[in-house]
Enzyme design. Sequence first.
Site, PDB file in Angstrom:
ATOM      1  N   SER A 164      17.368  55.783  57.692  1.00  0.00           N
ATOM      2  CA  SER A 164      17.912  56.619  56.960  1.00  0.00           C
ATOM      3  C   SER A 164      16.814  57.567  56.878  1.00  0.00           C
ATOM      4  CB  SER A 164      18.526  56.136  55.859  1.00  0.00           C
ATOM      5  OG  SER A 164      17.344  55.411  54.957  1.00  0.00           O
ATOM      6  N   ASN A 165      15.553  57.224  56.913  1.00  0.00           N
ATOM      7  CA  ASN A 165      14.517  58.083  56.709  1.00  0.00           C
ATOM      8  C   ASN A 165      13.141  57.860  57.754  1.00  0.00           C
ATOM      9  OD1 ASN A 165      13.069  60.169  55.050  1.00  0.00           O
ATOM     10  ND2 ASN A 165      11.634  58.604  54.458  1.00  0.00           N
ATOM     11  N   ASP A 176      21.313  47.651  57.797  1.00  0.00           N
ATOM     12  CA  ASP A 176      21.304  48.225  56.336  1.00  0.00           C
ATOM     13  C   ASP A 176      20.949  46.908  55.570  1.00  0.00           C
ATOM     14  OD1 ASP A 176      21.468  49.487  54.040  1.00  0.00           O
ATOM     15  OD2 ASP A 176      22.572  50.960  54.849  1.00  0.00           O
ATOM     16  N   SER A 218       4.023  50.073  44.278  1.00  0.00           N
ATOM     17  CA  SER A 218       3.137  51.387  44.030  1.00  0.00           C
ATOM     18  C   SER A 218       2.172  51.300  42.631  1.00  0.00           C
ATOM     19  CB  SER A 218       4.341  52.251  43.858  1.00  0.00           C
ATOM     20  OG  SER A 218       3.572  53.424  43.683  1.00  0.00           O
ATOM     21  N   ALA A 219       1.450  52.179  42.858  1.00  0.00           N
ATOM     22  CA  ALA A 219       0.408  52.499  41.519  1.00  0.00           C
ATOM     23  C   ALA A 219       1.309  53.065  40.651  1.00  0.00           C
ATOM     24  CB  ALA A 219      -0.660  53.425  41.948  1.00  0.00           C
ATOM     25  N   THR A 220       2.560  53.682  40.997  1.00  0.00           N
ATOM     26  CA  THR A 220       3.471  54.058  39.943  1.00  0.00           C
ATOM     27  C   THR A 220       3.715  53.421  38.692  1.00  0.00           C
ATOM     28  OG1 THR A 220       5.368  55.430  39.691  1.00  0.00           O
ATOM     29  CG2 THR A 220       5.493  53.697  41.135  1.00  0.00           C
ATOM     30  N   TYR A 235      12.605  56.108  40.322  1.00  0.00           N
ATOM     31  CA  TYR A 235      11.863  55.209  41.560  1.00  0.00           C
ATOM     32  C   TYR A 235      11.087  54.251  41.220  1.00  0.00           C
ATOM     33  CZ  TYR A 235       8.459  54.743  45.044  1.00  0.00           C
ATOM     34  OH  TYR A 235       7.455  54.088  45.926  1.00  0.00           O
ATOM     35  N   LYS A 295      10.481  50.005  41.597  1.00  0.00           N
ATOM     36  CA  LYS A 295       9.446  49.159  41.817  1.00  0.00           C
ATOM     37  C   LYS A 295       9.057  48.217  40.708  1.00  0.00           C
ATOM     38  CE  LYS A 295       8.701  50.864  45.636  1.00  0.00           C
ATOM     39  NZ  LYS A 295       8.915  50.204  46.867  1.00  0.00           N
ATOM     40  N   TYR A 320       0.502  50.054  46.387  1.00  0.00           N
ATOM     41  CA  TYR A 320      -0.378  51.088  47.185  1.00  0.00           C
ATOM     42  C   TYR A 320      -0.852  52.350  46.173  1.00  0.00           C
ATOM     43  CZ  TYR A 320       2.738  48.975  50.717  1.00  0.00           C
ATOM     44  OH  TYR A 320       3.388  47.854  51.503  1.00  0.00           O
ATOM     45  N   ASN A 353       7.189  66.642  50.041  1.00  0.00           N
ATOM     46  CA  ASN A 353       7.043  66.708  48.550  1.00  0.00           C
ATOM     47  C   ASN A 353       5.371  66.222  48.092  1.00  0.00           C
ATOM     48  OD1 ASN A 353       9.810  66.782  47.480  1.00  0.00           O
ATOM     49  ND2 ASN A 353      10.045  64.651  48.518  1.00  0.00           N
TER      50      ASN A 353
END
Length: 342
Positions: free
Chosen positions: A34-35, A58, A124-126, A148, A152, A176, A197
């Site tokens: 898909s990406n 999928d 993620s660091a998010t 998003y 996570k 990450y 982005n």
Amino acid sequence: MKILVTGGAGYIGSHTCVELLNENYEVVVLDNLSNSSEESLTRVKNITGKSLEFYKADLLDKKEIASVFQDHKIDSVIHFAGLKAVGESVLVPLKYFHNNISGTLNLLEVMDDFNVKNIVFSSSATVYGNPASLPIKEDFPLSATNPYGRTKLMTEEILQDVYCSDKSWNIALLRYFNPVGAHESGKIGEDPFGIPNNLAPYISRVAAGFLPRVNVFGNDYDTLDGTGVRDFIHVVDLALGHIKTLPKLFTNPGVVIYNLGTGQGYSVLEMIKGFEAASGKTIPYKITDRRPGDIAACFADPFKAKKELGWEANKTLADMCTDTWNWQKKNPDGYRESQGEN
Ligand code: NAD
Ligand code: UFG
């Protein structure tokens, strides 16, 4: 030893496949493309001179996942597959929750059915939100600022609960920081659809002349030059972090959490300068408004991964810029033109 790599055709996944094959792991990739493009996997084989198995499948389809486990005795899963665009996740949150959460639940259920209980998850660091201090350690408070990020954080919590219910699981949550760069061969790299982005692919499109200038999102942050500061980490260093994590999983550690970053922050303007040096081109930029939701600075304390995994990032900002530029030059349209000298 056989590793299932979900999302293995993507940016970080393809680089990790190279390092897995270099270390003589057997690799099975599950990706719905898909990406990404299957061409990335052709290039992985070309770089390593080794083969891998690919399933176009999928995670939202449990039967498709199960067929991979029926065909292969998997020792561990590295789970990259997911949607990752922060802005899009705000617009279509249900798509993100469905894909990232339901997809992961399906994967975990099938793993459980086949008694495969080792997994490395791409976090993620998010998940640190807007940290109260820097550098960021793994035990800092967690929060999410967009859908998003919430996928996570929720997936981390789901995995912790799975472990609590059944201590035979071994789970590595790898957070990450900002992956950039490309394999030094220039054969694989980041290939975003449309206008990027993220900063590094955007700058490289400007350097290549496809976009007129970089929009620098704010120069009034409390940082050295006023622009945002991030812990950019070369994708090959990041891939090697997964290679160091796998043996740890096989020591039955339960749930382990590591930051994968360099520990060094660079600003947006420093990144632009790095690309100018790497490409030999002047990169026009314009200071614009801050991007909503951005934080001033974010960089890791990577000491825990060094101490417990023996991993640390070795590549410099110059390596990140040179390798991104090399990939951009050799593949102006990413994987879309392809089949040529690459
Ligand atoms: P990517 O989009 O290049 O790779 C993700 C891959 O997953 C793609 O190949 C996509 O086709 C596949 N995929 C998505 N949904 C799927 C599904 N339902 N079934 C099967 N395949 C599916 O992204 P990436 O940059 O390589 O990121 C890999 C992982 O690391 C993601 O989980 C991402 O959230 C996480 N991460 C990325 C960054 C970053 O800045 N790149 C930072 C932190 C964490
Ligand atoms: N930036 C610009 N102009 C651009 C793009 C970005 O000035 O065109 C700035 C941002 O304001 C920020 C820095 O460059 O200060 C980095 O921005 P990115 O979009 O490249 O990366 P982020 O730190 O915002 O987020 C990325 C991923 C997230 C992930 C996070 C931590 O997009 O998914 O790193 O891993 F969660």
